[in-house]
Structures are given as structure tokens and as C-alpha cells.
Write a protein that holds these residues in place. Structure first.
Motif, short mmCIF file in Angstrom:
data_model
loop_
_atom_site.label_atom_id
_atom_site.label_comp_id
_atom_site.label_asym_id
_atom_site.label_seq_id
_atom_site.Cartn_x
_atom_site.Cartn_y
_atom_site.Cartn_z
N VAL A 103 0.54 -1.14 -0.05
CA VAL A 103 0.14 -0.33 -0.13
C VAL A 103 1.16 1.01 -0.01
CG1 VAL A 103 -2.53 1.07 0.97
CG2 VAL A 103 -1.75 -1.25 1.39
N VAL A 104 0.89 2.30 -1.11
CA VAL A 104 1.35 3.78 -0.91
C VAL A 104 0.08 4.55 -0.08
CG1 VAL A 104 2.16 5.23 -2.42
CG2 VAL A 104 2.22 2.29 -2.67
N VAL A 105 0.79 5.34 0.87
CA VAL A 105 0.00 5.98 1.87
C VAL A 105 1.03 7.38 1.80
CG1 VAL A 105 -0.71 4.59 3.19
CG2 VAL A 105 1.15 5.17 3.64
N ASP A 106 0.58 8.43 1.89
CA ASP A 106 1.38 9.91 2.40
C ASP A 106 2.10 9.75 3.81
OD1 ASP A 106 -0.04 11.05 1.39
OD2 ASP A 106 -1.94 12.15 2.55
N ARG A 107 3.23 10.02 3.56
CA ARG A 107 4.55 9.77 4.27
C ARG A 107 4.40 9.72 5.83
NH1 ARG A 107 10.32 11.46 3.27
NH2 ARG A 107 9.19 10.33 1.09
N LEU A 108 4.62 9.05 6.68
CA LEU A 108 5.28 9.13 7.43
C LEU A 108 5.98 8.73 8.14
CD1 LEU A 108 2.82 4.90 7.84
CD2 LEU A 108 2.08 7.85 8.15
N LYS A 109 5.65 9.12 9.57
CA LYS A 109 7.60 9.62 10.40
C LYS A 109 7.77 8.12 10.61
CE LYS A 109 6.64 13.91 11.51
NZ LYS A 109 6.48 15.15 12.49
N ALA A 110 8.56 7.50 10.09
CA ALA A 110 8.91 5.87 10.68
C ALA A 110 10.19 5.62 9.53
CB ALA A 110 7.99 4.77 10.20
N THR A 111 10.86 5.13 9.57
CA THR A 111 12.12 4.95 9.55
C THR A 111 11.87 2.87 9.06
OG1 THR A 111 13.39 3.08 11.43
CG2 THR A 111 13.59 5.62 10.93
N GLU A 112 12.63 2.77 7.73
CA GLU A 112 12.23 2.37 7.11
C GLU A 112 13.04 0.77 7.56
OE1 GLU A 112 15.25 0.08 3.13
OE2 GLU A 112 14.79 2.18 2.90
N GLY A 113 12.21 -0.24 7.35
CA GLY A 113 12.09 -1.30 8.28
C GLY A 113 11.28 -1.87 9.38
N THR A 123 4.80 7.28 1.75
CA THR A 123 6.05 5.51 1.97
C THR A 123 4.49 4.00 1.34
OG1 THR A 123 5.60 7.07 3.79
CG2 THR A 123 6.10 4.71 4.52
N ARG A 124 5.76 3.17 1.18
CA ARG A 124 4.98 2.72 0.52
C ARG A 124 5.51 1.67 1.46
NH1 ARG A 124 5.11 0.07 -4.49
NH2 ARG A 124 5.23 2.19 -5.08
N LEU A 125 4.41 0.96 2.45
CA LEU A 125 3.91 -0.28 3.16
C LEU A 125 3.58 -1.84 2.79
CD1 LEU A 125 1.81 1.66 5.67
CD2 LEU A 125 3.73 1.80 5.47
N LYS A 126 4.05 -2.87 4.08
CA LYS A 126 3.69 -4.43 2.47
C LYS A 126 3.12 -5.03 4.29
CE LYS A 126 5.49 -8.59 1.95
NZ LYS A 126 6.35 -9.30 1.56
N VAL A 127 1.80 -4.93 4.13
CA VAL A 127 0.86 -5.53 5.35
C VAL A 127 0.91 -6.88 5.51
CG1 VAL A 127 -1.64 -6.21 6.03
CG2 VAL A 127 -1.40 -3.98 4.58
N THR A 128 1.33 -6.60 6.99
CA THR A 128 2.37 -8.30 7.92
C THR A 128 1.05 -9.42 8.29
OG1 THR A 128 3.24 -6.62 9.94
CG2 THR A 128 4.67 -7.39 7.29
N GLY A 129 -0.46 -8.61 8.70
CA GLY A 129 -0.59 -8.65 9.91
C GLY A 129 -2.30 -8.55 10.05
#
Length: 106
Positions: free
Chosen positions: A25-35, A98-104
Motif C-alpha cells: 500500500v502507498v500512503v502519505d509520508r509517515l514518520k517511521a524508518t525503513e523496516g 511511504t510504501r507499506l507491506k501489510v504483515t498481519g
């Protein structure tokens, strides 16, 4: 439609996204580091034939995602023009994403 389908509708970056485990999922920028792992609030949960929309039950649902990377959206050009006055303005914009991968979904 199969009876073992599990997906959720989550709120991410001012929009609603339909996600299931393994989706990108591609969302607006989140304040989180890669991984890093982030949690998204669920608005609807479908587990087979059972649909959950109750706010109290959805508060217990956890949709977790892992930050894949930060990126920029496509360049858009904004032009402003007024006829016969010589007024012209040009502006560009690239959205921070930010590109996110849903894990659970639990």
C-alpha cells in the motif's frame, strides 16, 4: 467468493484502503524508518462470511504493516493564467509517500 477471505479497510493518510496480508500500500509520508512496524486503524473487517463494523470490536483489531521505503509521487505541474493581463505562474509539486507491506490482521 471463497469463505476464508480475510481483509480489512484501514484509514491511512486521510484515505481508506482495502488491505489483506501481503498487500503493498502507498500512503502519505509517515514518520517511521525503513523496516519499522506501524499499526493502522481498522474501519471494517471481513473474515469469511463475518463482517465487523462495530467500533468497540474494531478497537481490538490490529492491522500491522512494515515500512518498505519512502518515495516521491509523480511530478505535477500547476499553471495559473489570466487572459490579457500578462499574469502567468508555474509551480511544480511531488507528494512525499511511504510504501507499506501489510504483515498481519489480528
Amino acid at each position: 467468493m471463497s469463505s476464508n477471505v480475510v481483509y480489512a479497510v484501514v484509514k491511512a493518510g486521510g484515505r481508506q484502503e482495502k488491505v489483506s496480508v501481503g498487500d503493498i500500500v502507498v500512503v502519505d509520508r509517515l514518520k517511521a524508518t525503513e523496516g519499522a512496524s506501524v499499526e493502522l486503524p481498522a474501519l471494517l473487517l471481513v473474515d469469511g462470511e463475518k463482517v465487523t463494523t462495530d467500533a468497540e470490536k474494531l478497537a481490538k483489531v490490529k492491522v500491522t504493516a512494515e515500512v518498505v521505503r519512502d518515495e516521491k509521487g509523480p511530478k505535477i505541474t500547476i499553471l495559473r493564467y489570466k487572459n490579457k493581463t500578462g499574469y502567468r505562474r508555474r509551480q511544480g509539486h511531488r507528494q512525499q509517500l511511504t510504501r507499506l507491506k501489510v504483515t498481519g490482521i489480528k
